[in-house]
Design an enzyme around this catalytic site. Structure first.
Site, PDB file in Angstrom:
ATOM      1  N   VAL A 134       0.833  -1.193   0.000  1.00  0.00           N
ATOM      2  CA  VAL A 134       0.000   0.000   0.000  1.00  0.00           C
ATOM      3  C   VAL A 134       0.871   1.247   0.000  1.00  0.00           C
ATOM      4  O   VAL A 134       1.932   1.288   0.625  1.00  0.00           O
ATOM      5  CB  VAL A 134      -0.952   0.015   1.219  1.00  0.00           C
ATOM      6  CG1 VAL A 134      -0.182   0.044   2.535  1.00  0.00           C
ATOM      7  CG2 VAL A 134      -1.922   1.191   1.146  1.00  0.00           C
ATOM      8  N   THR A 135       0.429   2.269  -0.719  1.00  0.00           N
ATOM      9  CA  THR A 135       1.082   3.570  -0.678  1.00  0.00           C
ATOM     10  C   THR A 135       0.040   4.659  -0.810  1.00  0.00           C
ATOM     11  O   THR A 135      -1.152   4.386  -1.031  1.00  0.00           O
ATOM     12  CB  THR A 135       2.167   3.700  -1.758  1.00  0.00           C
ATOM     13  OG1 THR A 135       3.005   4.828  -1.448  1.00  0.00           O
ATOM     14  CG2 THR A 135       1.565   3.895  -3.145  1.00  0.00           C
ATOM     15  N   LEU A 186       8.459   2.657  -5.342  1.00  0.00           N
ATOM     16  CA  LEU A 186       8.328   2.048  -6.656  1.00  0.00           C
ATOM     17  C   LEU A 186       7.249   0.982  -6.616  1.00  0.00           C
ATOM     18  O   LEU A 186       7.143   0.227  -5.653  1.00  0.00           O
ATOM     19  CB  LEU A 186       9.643   1.392  -7.097  1.00  0.00           C
ATOM     20  CG  LEU A 186      10.697   2.258  -7.774  1.00  0.00           C
ATOM     21  CD1 LEU A 186      11.236   3.301  -6.822  1.00  0.00           C
ATOM     22  CD2 LEU A 186      11.828   1.388  -8.299  1.00  0.00           C
ATOM     23  N   GLY A 208       4.899   2.778 -11.938  1.00  0.00           N
ATOM     24  CA  GLY A 208       6.189   3.440 -11.894  1.00  0.00           C
ATOM     25  C   GLY A 208       6.621   3.882 -10.516  1.00  0.00           C
ATOM     26  O   GLY A 208       6.696   3.074  -9.591  1.00  0.00           O
ATOM     27  N   CYS A 265       4.064   0.769   2.295  1.00  0.00           N
ATOM     28  CA  CYS A 265       4.731  -0.357   1.631  1.00  0.00           C
ATOM     29  C   CYS A 265       4.714  -1.619   2.478  1.00  0.00           C
ATOM     30  O   CYS A 265       5.544  -2.520   2.308  1.00  0.00           O
ATOM     31  CB  CYS A 265       6.164   0.018   1.243  1.00  0.00           C
ATOM     32  SG  CYS A 265       6.235   1.499   0.212  1.00  0.00           S
TER      33      CYS A 265
END
EC number: 2.3.1.181
Length: 232
Positions: free
Chosen positions: A87-88, A151, A163, A181
């Site tokens: 997760v971001t 990333l 990306g 993350c």
């Protein structure tokens, strides 16, 4: 044919042409669907592209993402997407870059692709004397233990989409609503907080030049946007 809005971004070497599209501020889902369509429609000689965007606030869960890492999303939407990783958060003041590249044509593998993106970010931060590093087994770029760039990629038929996200001058509070993350308590930081510029354009120009150098590309800016419509 796309209208050219500016001269190509310079690179240290003659290289392959790649269209550069600056999408401005956009919701996440239309851009995600557009890069899926672009990748699905690619043929052997389709030119590579790089898309640059700032997203409206959103949490995205990658293919390895676990819902329990989204702690308290509140009013911010959560999307399950098809990139790698956990997760971001994306939001205003964060520079998001989607390289849509044919790795076979560039003659590089996925590991080298990730390393080149990380090195471009490290070299970008060096422009403002910010010392950054990569971590084994934890893709992204870190400064003093805090993550400044994440990333999340996908490769289909040798072609990349999704990306990187680079914290430039943004509200970092939403990161406290997740385990970034997938790491509980992971600290995050931004270019501005480390003494760098607050302007997105300054950081964008340096990062794009570094990406062009890493991949041997000549970036050709165009004013034309991809089709950002969502399926009915």
């Amino acid at each position: 044919m796309d209208a050219v809005a500016a001269e190509p971004v310079s690179s240290s070497m003659a290289g392959l042409p790649a269209q550069l599209r600056d999408l401005g501020q956009q919701d996440y889902a239309p851009v995600w669907r557009a890069m899926q369509r672009f990748t699905d429609a690619r043929e052997e000689y389709t030119a590579d592209e790089i898309w640059v965007v700032e997203h409206a606030p959103v949490f995205t869960l990658g293919q390895a993402g676990k819902p329990e890492h989204v702690l308290a999303p509140g009013e911010i939407p959560v999307l399950q997407v098809d990139r790698g990783g956990q997760v971001t958060y994306h939001g205003p003041g964060q520079l998001v870059v989607y390289p849509l590249l044919d790795l076979r044509r560039l003659k590089i593998g996925v590991r080298d692709y990730v390393c080149k993106i990380e090195q471009a970010l490290i070299d970008t931060l060096d422009e403002w004397n910010i010392v950054a590093e990569r971590r084994d087994g934890a893709p992204g770029v870190y400064v003093g233990g805090a993550k400044i760039a994440a990333l999340g990629i996908r490769v289909r038929r040798g072609c990349t989409f999704h990306g990187l996200s680079f914290n430039v001058a943004m509200d970092l509070q939403p990161f406290h609503r997740i385990n970034p993350c997938g790491y509980q308590g992971l600290q995050v930081t931004s270019v501005l907080d480390l003494g760098g510029p607050s302007g997105m354009d300054a950081v964008k120009a340096v990062l794009l030049d570094q990406l062009a150098r890493q991949f041997g590309l000549v970036l050709q800016p165009t004013s034309a946007l991809p089709d950002l419509s969502l399926p009915a």
